[in-house]
Scaffold this motif. Structure first.
Motif, mmCIF file in Angstrom:
data_model
loop_
_atom_site.group_PDB
_atom_site.id
_atom_site.type_symbol
_atom_site.label_atom_id
_atom_site.label_comp_id
_atom_site.label_asym_id
_atom_site.label_seq_id
_atom_site.Cartn_x
_atom_site.Cartn_y
_atom_site.Cartn_z
ATOM 1 N N THR A 289 33.094 44.096 44.845
ATOM 2 C CA THR A 289 32.708 43.454 43.594
ATOM 3 C C THR A 289 32.279 44.756 42.502
ATOM 4 O OG1 THR A 289 31.964 41.505 44.306
ATOM 5 C CG2 THR A 289 30.974 41.996 42.166
ATOM 6 N N ASP B 90 36.129 41.029 41.943
ATOM 7 C CA ASP B 90 35.217 40.447 40.506
ATOM 8 C C ASP B 90 34.714 41.548 39.855
ATOM 9 O OD1 ASP B 90 34.814 37.210 41.513
ATOM 10 O OD2 ASP B 90 34.932 38.559 43.204
ATOM 11 N N ASN C 181 44.365 38.942 36.385
ATOM 12 C CA ASN C 181 44.126 38.037 37.299
ATOM 13 C C ASN C 181 42.976 38.200 38.432
ATOM 14 O OD1 ASN C 181 46.397 36.753 36.412
ATOM 15 N ND2 ASN C 181 47.945 37.763 37.598
ATOM 16 N N ARG D 228 38.664 37.553 38.643
ATOM 17 C CA ARG D 228 37.384 37.355 37.863
ATOM 18 C C ARG D 228 36.497 38.312 36.906
ATOM 19 N NH1 ARG D 228 37.517 34.429 42.747
ATOM 20 N NH2 ARG D 228 35.866 35.683 43.616
ATOM 21 N N ASP E 155 33.579 38.690 34.297
ATOM 22 C CA ASP E 155 32.200 38.108 33.678
ATOM 23 C C ASP E 155 31.848 38.996 32.863
ATOM 24 O OD1 ASP E 155 29.842 36.697 32.905
ATOM 25 O OD2 ASP E 155 29.011 36.771 34.805
#
Length: 420
Positions: free
Chosen positions: A62, A87, A154, A156, A158
């Motif tokens: 991440t 992510d 493609n 995630r 944020d």
């Protein structure tokens, strides 16, 4: 000794001395055991190698990015394309409107352009202009283009705009499962590195040059990109101010660059370190009007054809400048990468957070972009590191690359940006 033969029925059997020195053939069991051992070892090595390769391919981290300037958003794009990130969370205290309103100009030299094209940055869709392989655009325009590319990936992502990274944000990181990589690129005045435990100490390096900078803000002009102007081997006479400069035994050649948008026009004056009396005088000037006059004369003489002259009144009103020549120095963060074992977090710094030049050459963004060329490999190493040795190898790889960038700029940066 000759063998003896004993007759058994109609057959003769040879009775040999067991100590006659002849080798005893290996048994079939021994051969089978040796073959099986070799096969097991080869199989283990191949399986371990295959496992390592697969782990390096499928390992993910991440990613947390602090700062949505050019370096921050390019970090996001480089990481999203590398295949080792699951992510991405980005913290930026400014709003989208504030980011896009940045009217200052950035310049991307040919090396940076080549790297950005490898990230699929489409310069045909960015408002700007080209000059000798260098691309000039407004920072806000560049950020708007990069932000528009985010939804194409493609994974995630944020985007936490209008959200400053604080001590509370550290607690949010603890809630994220698995390994984290945090990229701090919140600028020269950012505090995120300290919050994450990195030392605030910087190592200063002399670039063996002296410089002065000025910015001319003309709000009657548009914030449109404009190519830079370079002038070499300038000579100034200051006999009226310093008698020692009348007959300088070491004539000093100065180098000038005019860059930036038409509204925010910047000037950089540079000279290599020497024993010139003229340079020494400009280093200890007490009369600020001398340096102002240098910049005014240089601007009026070497500006582009589309710009108008400015007089002394305009200079006092619009021109901000260095009152004297100062030593040009590069500072790099002493601790630019770290691993927090308890939290399983890698922390790295990029852009002005990692390296700072106290002299504006118009290509300062490039120094930040250069650090991103090692990001994809570092993320791969960080994602797959499952031993203390592998973790140290990842840290050392990034640390060494940061040192190389600093040394390369000390040796070649000003030459490329100003002297040629």
């Amino acid at each position: 000794m000759d063998p003896e033969y004993t007759s058994v029925g109609n057959e003769s059997v040879c009775s040999c001395d067991p100590d006659d020195g002849l080798p005893t053939p290996p048994t079939s069991d021994f051969i089978q055991t040796a073959i099986l051992t070799v096969l097991v070892i080869v199989g283990f090595v191949m399986t371990k190698s295959a496992y390592d390769e697969v782990r390096q391919i499928i390992s993910r981290v991440t990613l947390v990015i602090i700062g949505a300037g050019p370096v921050g958003l390019l970090s996001l794009i480089a990481a999203a394309r590398c295949g080792h990130v699951s992510d991405i969370v980005l913290y930026e205290e400014k709003s989208r409107t504030e980011l896009f309103a940045n009217n200052f100009q950035i310049a991307l030299d040919p090396d940076s352009v080549s790297f950005l094209k490898s990230l699929a940055i489409d310069f045909d869709n960015i408002e700007g202009c080209w000059e000798k392989g260098t691309f000039y655009t407004r920072t806000g325009v560049f950020l708007e283009y990069l932000m528009s590319s985010v939804p194409k990936f493609n994974i995630r992502i944020d985007l936490r705009l209008k959200t400053k990274f604080t001590k509370q944000s550290l607690k949010d990181l603890e809630l994220i499962f698995g390994r984290l990589v945090v990229i701090v690129c919140d600028g020269a005045n950012g505090k995120a590195s300290s919050l994450l435990g990195l030392s605030d100490e910087f190592t200063q390096h002399s670039c063996r040059s002296y410089g002065a900078v000025a910015i001319l803000e003309r709000h009657d002009q548009r914030s449109v990109p404009a190519p830079e102007v370079r002038v070499h081997n300038l000579n100034f006479q200051f006999g009226n101010y310093h008698q020692d400069c009348y007959r300088d035994p070491v004539p000093q050649a100065f180098h000038l660059k005019i860059f930036g948008s038409l509204r925010h026009r910047c000037l950089a004056l540079l000279a290599p370190r020497s024993e010139s009396k003229t340079l020494k005088a400009l280093k200890v000037l007490l009369d600020h009007s001398v340096m102002r006059n240098i910049f005014l004369v240089c601007y009026n003489k070497y500006k582009s054809d589309c710009e108008t002259d400015i007089d002394d009144t305009d200079g006092v009103k619009w021109l901000k400048f260095s009152p004297r020549m100062f030593e040009v120095k590069l500072a790099n963060r002493r601790e630019s990468v770290a691993y927090v074992e308890d939290a399983n977090i890698f922390v790295i710094t990029e852009g002005d957070t990692a390296r700072r030049l106290n002299f504006h050459t118009g290509l300062d963004v490039n120094l930040g972009i250069d650090g991103l060329t090692s990001l994809a490999k570092f993320l791969q190493m960080a994602a797959s590191a499952d031993t203390e040795r592998a973790i140290l190898q990842a840290l050392n790889y990034k640390h060494e690359h940061s040192k190389q960038l600093s040394q390369h700029f000390i040796n070649n940066g000003l030459n490329a940006a100003m002297y040629t």
